[in-house]
Each structure stands twice: as C-alpha cells, then as structure tokens.
Write a protein that holds these residues in place. Structure first.
Motif, PDB file in Angstrom:
ATOM      1  N   THR A 228       0.866  -1.169   0.000  1.00 27.54           N
ATOM      2  CA  THR A 228       0.000   0.000   0.000  1.00 27.54           C
ATOM      3  C   THR A 228       0.903   1.219   0.000  1.00 27.54           C
ATOM      4  OG1 THR A 228      -1.825  -1.074   1.175  1.00 27.54           O
ATOM      5  CG2 THR A 228      -1.745   1.320   1.264  1.00 27.54           C
ATOM      6  N   VAL A 229       0.788   2.024  -1.035  1.00 28.29           N
ATOM      7  CA  VAL A 229       1.619   3.221  -1.195  1.00 28.29           C
ATOM      8  C   VAL A 229       0.697   4.426  -1.292  1.00 28.29           C
ATOM      9  CG1 VAL A 229       3.230   4.446  -2.722  1.00 28.29           C
ATOM     10  CG2 VAL A 229       3.506   1.986  -2.324  1.00 28.29           C
ATOM     11  N   CYS A 230       1.013   5.493  -0.563  1.00 29.58           N
ATOM     12  CA  CYS A 230       0.184   6.688  -0.626  1.00 29.58           C
ATOM     13  C   CYS A 230       0.959   7.851  -1.229  1.00 29.58           C
ATOM     14  CB  CYS A 230      -0.362   7.066   0.753  1.00 29.58           C
ATOM     15  SG  CYS A 230       0.877   7.561   1.953  1.00 29.58           S
ATOM     16  N   VAL A 231       0.218   8.725  -1.866  1.00 30.32           N
ATOM     17  CA  VAL A 231       0.747  10.001  -2.355  1.00 30.32           C
ATOM     18  C   VAL A 231      -0.028  11.084  -1.634  1.00 30.32           C
ATOM     19  CG1 VAL A 231       1.160  11.485  -4.342  1.00 30.32           C
ATOM     20  CG2 VAL A 231       1.270   9.002  -4.615  1.00 30.32           C
ATOM     21  N   VAL A 232       0.669  11.880  -0.831  1.00 28.23           N
ATOM     22  CA  VAL A 232       0.006  12.902  -0.032  1.00 28.23           C
ATOM     23  C   VAL A 232       0.529  14.274  -0.435  1.00 28.23           C
ATOM     24  CG1 VAL A 232      -0.369  11.330   1.923  1.00 28.23           C
ATOM     25  CG2 VAL A 232       1.693  12.739   1.856  1.00 28.23           C
ATOM     26  N   GLY A 233      -0.257  15.271  -0.105  1.00 30.47           N
ATOM     27  CA  GLY A 233       0.119  16.639  -0.428  1.00 30.47           C
ATOM     28  C   GLY A 233      -1.098  17.523  -0.338  1.00 30.47           C
ATOM     29  N   SER A 234      -0.878  18.811  -0.458  1.00 29.98           N
ATOM     30  CA  SER A 234      -1.976  19.762  -0.337  1.00 29.98           C
ATOM     31  C   SER A 234      -2.799  19.808  -1.619  1.00 29.98           C
ATOM     32  CB  SER A 234      -1.413  21.158  -0.017  1.00 29.98           C
ATOM     33  OG  SER A 234      -0.500  21.551  -1.027  1.00 29.98           O
ATOM     34  N   ASN A 235      -3.910  20.528  -1.573  1.00 27.06           N
ATOM     35  CA  ASN A 235      -4.740  20.726  -2.758  1.00 27.06           C
ATOM     36  C   ASN A 235      -3.921  21.359  -3.869  1.00 27.06           C
ATOM     37  OD1 ASN A 235      -7.283  19.724  -2.182  1.00 27.06           O
ATOM     38  ND2 ASN A 235      -7.932  21.579  -1.127  1.00 27.06           N
ATOM     39  N   GLY A 236      -4.094  20.858  -5.095  1.00 32.01           N
ATOM     40  CA  GLY A 236      -3.392  21.433  -6.228  1.00 32.01           C
ATOM     41  C   GLY A 236      -1.975  20.956  -6.409  1.00 32.01           C
ATOM     42  N   ALA A 237      -1.550  19.997  -5.591  1.00 35.57           N
ATOM     43  CA  ALA A 237      -0.173  19.511  -5.695  1.00 35.57           C
ATOM     44  C   ALA A 237       0.035  18.633  -6.929  1.00 35.57           C
ATOM     45  CB  ALA A 237       0.220  18.741  -4.430  1.00 35.57           C
ATOM     46  N   GLY A 238      -1.059  18.077  -7.463  1.00 32.56           N
ATOM     47  CA  GLY A 238      -0.949  17.231  -8.650  1.00 32.56           C
ATOM     48  C   GLY A 238      -1.153  15.760  -8.390  1.00 32.56           C
ATOM     49  N   LYS A 239      -1.655  15.416  -7.208  1.00 34.58           N
ATOM     50  CA  LYS A 239      -1.789  14.010  -6.830  1.00 34.58           C
ATOM     51  C   LYS A 239      -2.712  13.245  -7.780  1.00 34.58           C
ATOM     52  CE  LYS A 239      -3.442  14.898  -2.713  1.00 34.58           C
ATOM     53  NZ  LYS A 239      -3.628  16.360  -2.887  1.00 34.58           N
ATOM     54  N   SER A 240      -3.906  13.787  -7.997  1.00 28.23           N
ATOM     55  CA  SER A 240      -4.879  13.103  -8.854  1.00 28.23           C
ATOM     56  C   SER A 240      -4.409  13.037 -10.303  1.00 28.23           C
ATOM     57  CB  SER A 240      -6.239  13.812  -8.772  1.00 28.23           C
ATOM     58  OG  SER A 240      -6.750  13.767  -7.462  1.00 28.23           O
ATOM     59  N   THR A 241      -3.664  14.031 -10.724  1.00 26.77           N
ATOM     60  CA  THR A 241      -3.157  14.054 -12.100  1.00 26.77           C
ATOM     61  C   THR A 241      -2.282  12.845 -12.386  1.00 26.77           C
ATOM     62  OG1 THR A 241      -3.231  16.477 -12.113  1.00 26.77           O
ATOM     63  CG2 THR A 241      -1.840  15.422 -13.770  1.00 26.77           C
ATOM     64  N   ILE A 242      -1.526  12.402 -11.402  1.00 28.75           N
ATOM     65  CA  ILE A 242      -0.669  11.227 -11.582  1.00 28.75           C
ATOM     66  C   ILE A 242      -1.522   9.997 -11.873  1.00 28.75           C
ATOM     67  CG2 ILE A 242       0.970   9.689 -10.430  1.00 28.75           C
ATOM     68  CD1 ILE A 242       1.963  12.164  -8.884  1.00 28.75           C
ATOM     69  N   LEU A 243      -2.598   9.810 -11.118  1.00 25.27           N
ATOM     70  CA  LEU A 243      -3.468   8.652 -11.346  1.00 25.27           C
ATOM     71  C   LEU A 243      -4.127   8.725 -12.714  1.00 25.27           C
ATOM     72  CD1 LEU A 243      -5.229   8.077  -7.893  1.00 25.27           C
ATOM     73  CD2 LEU A 243      -2.964   7.381  -8.673  1.00 25.27           C
ATOM     74  N   ARG A 244      -4.547   9.907 -13.106  1.00 27.90           N
ATOM     75  CA  ARG A 244      -5.171  10.050 -14.426  1.00 27.90           C
ATOM     76  C   ARG A 244      -4.163   9.764 -15.539  1.00 27.90           C
ATOM     77  NH1 ARG A 244      -8.100  14.356 -11.822  1.00 27.90           N
ATOM     78  NH2 ARG A 244      -6.595  15.901 -12.557  1.00 27.90           N
ATOM     79  N   ALA A 245      -2.905  10.115 -15.323  1.00 25.99           N
ATOM     80  CA  ALA A 245      -1.872   9.807 -16.312  1.00 25.99           C
ATOM     81  C   ALA A 245      -1.672   8.304 -16.439  1.00 25.99           C
ATOM     82  CB  ALA A 245      -0.561  10.492 -15.935  1.00 25.99           C
ATOM     83  N   VAL A 246      -1.698   7.588 -15.305  1.00 23.57           N
ATOM     84  CA  VAL A 246      -1.561   6.128 -15.344  1.00 23.57           C
ATOM     85  C   VAL A 246      -2.683   5.510 -16.173  1.00 23.57           C
ATOM     86  CG1 VAL A 246      -1.623   4.018 -13.958  1.00 23.57           C
ATOM     87  CG2 VAL A 246      -0.322   5.991 -13.147  1.00 23.57           C
ATOM     88  N   MET A 247      -3.894   6.055 -16.052  1.00 23.73           N
ATOM     89  CA  MET A 247      -5.056   5.507 -16.739  1.00 23.73           C
ATOM     90  C   MET A 247      -5.210   6.025 -18.161  1.00 23.73           C
ATOM     91  SD  MET A 247      -6.175   3.392 -14.628  1.00 23.73           S
ATOM     92  CE  MET A 247      -7.534   2.841 -15.653  1.00 23.73           C
ATOM     93  N   ALA A 248      -4.247   6.799 -18.645  1.00 28.30           N
ATOM     94  CA  ALA A 248      -4.305   7.381 -19.991  1.00 28.30           C
ATOM     95  C   ALA A 248      -5.465   8.354 -20.131  1.00 28.30           C
ATOM     96  CB  ALA A 248      -4.390   6.303 -21.062  1.00 28.30           C
TER      97      ALA A 248
END
Length: 238
Positions: free
Chosen positions: A33-53
């Motif tokens: 289990t790996v987490c990516v944490v950070g404040s709003n606007g840090a780009g966390k969700s963008t990484i997941l969307r990139a993985v999913m194309a």
C-alpha cells in the motif's frame, strides 16, 4: 527483490500547455500500500489520471507488470488489472447498488467468480448488502463511495488506485472506509492511495510520497514520514 508492479518514470504533465507535474517518479511493489500525499493542487490526482491514460499531455514512461502502458488506451489498461476509483465516484445513479457493482465485472465471464466477488464486497461493506436494491441516488456520500470502491473490486484488480476516497465524508465514515482499505491490504491487494488525510494514509501505508507543486519532495516508509519534522509541521500541525 521483486520487480515493481507499477513504475512511473519521470513523467511531466501539462494542462493547456502549462506544466503541472515536473518529472515525478514512483514505484509500487506487489502487495504494497503506497500513498501520495500533499496539499490541494499539488498534482496528486493528475498522476493517477496519467496512469489511466485519461491525461495524455505528458512525457515520461509508465510501466505495469513490466509492460509499457503509457501508449495504451484506457480500456486496455483496465484489462491488464489496473483499476482507478476517481474522486467523482461516477456511479449510475438510477441503477441499484447491486447493478452498479455488477457493472464493475464487465470484463469477467466466469459467473461463479462474479458471484464470489459480489459476496466479498458485501462482506467488506455490510451496509451495501442492506441497500443492494436501492438506487445509488438514494445513498449517502459515504455509501456511494463504498459502492465506487466495491465496483472497482469486482474486476479482480491487480492494483487498486483510490483518488481521495475520504473527501467530504463524516469522520465516522472515514474511519469505516479506511478500515476497509486496511482489510484489503491484509488480503494482499496492491493499493495506490491519493489522499489529503495525511496521518491516516501514512499510518496504513508501507511507503509514501510527498508531492508539492508537482514534484516529489520526500519519500520513505509511512512510519518515517510520520516522524519527519517537515511533514509533521506541514500536514499534521505539529
């Protein structure tokens, strides 16, 4: 040492020509289990969307199970066993809880396996069994999140990527959802978790990455990051 199940290598993502992710790399090993944490606007969700194309304007490389997936279509990525539960949930609101869950098994043909998966989800989230005939639109926000996670589990994912699963939930439902994630971890499921709830995320994670303005600024075990002074000051108010 096993090979990483998921490798994100130096990706750069742009929105409307503007850079938002700056050379981010991360790895997730089988059963972690790996987490990516950070404040709003840090780009966390963008990484997941990139993985999913779902976010194509990027440079770098993404590999899953040793296979490059950054040039594949989303459907092909899903069939490899990558499941993404977005922040928006994206349920079919007029359909029942059970119908929404069964939609997650669209790539499976074994009816027995589908039935077993459905029973697993109902065991993980007992209140969904109680509401199995209700329309998704009648559920609370927390219950809808359970349906979204359960739908992702219906396809036997090799990795489950959760995008801000606790967002907008009451503290009681946050605890219930995180308890379910811990159970999935104990089952051996590989999980990549994006969360603003830093303490709980790091406590349940084997490793974590701290993202700030599109860059990884720290990484380490969950326990190490929880004890790191800069993390405690920035995210835990200590």
């Amino acid at each position: 040492m096993p090979e990483p199940l998921l490798q994100v290598k130096a990706i750069k993502v742009r929105y409307s020509g503007l850079p938002v992710i700056h050379g981010v790399s991360l790895e997730v090993y089988p059963g972690e289990t790996v987490c990516v944490v950070g404040s709003n606007g840090a780009g966390k969700s963008t990484i997941l969307r990139a993985v999913m194309a779902a976010q194509r304007a990027f440079e770098g490389e993404i590999r899953f199970g040793g296979v490059a997936i950054h040039d594949k279509r989303t459907e092909a990525i899903v069939r490899l066993g990558v499941v993404y539960v977005p922040e928006e949930k994206m349920l079919f609101r007029p359909l029942s809880v059970e119908e929404n869950l069964l939609l997650g098994a669209y790539c499976l043909e074994d009816r027995q396996r589908i039935a077993e998966n459905l029973e697993f989800v109902f065991t993980l989230f007992p209140r969904l069994r109680e509401r199995r005939r209700q329309a998704a639109s009648t559920l609370s926000g927390g219950e809808q999140q359970m349906v979204a996670v359960g739908r992702g589990l219906m396809s036997n994912p090799r990795i489950l990527m959760l995008d801000e699963p606790s967002l907008g939930l009451s503290p009681l439902l946050v605890d219930e959802l995180f308890d379910a994630i811990v159970k999935l971890k104990k089952e051996g499921l590989t999980i990549l978790l994006v969360e603003q709830n830093v303490r709980e995320s790091l406590e349940m994670s084997d490793r974590g990455y701290v993202l700030q303005t599109g860059k990884v600024v720290q990484e380490g075990s969950g326990a190490e990051l929880l004890q790191d002074d800069s993390v405690r000051k920035a995210f835990l108010g200590l």
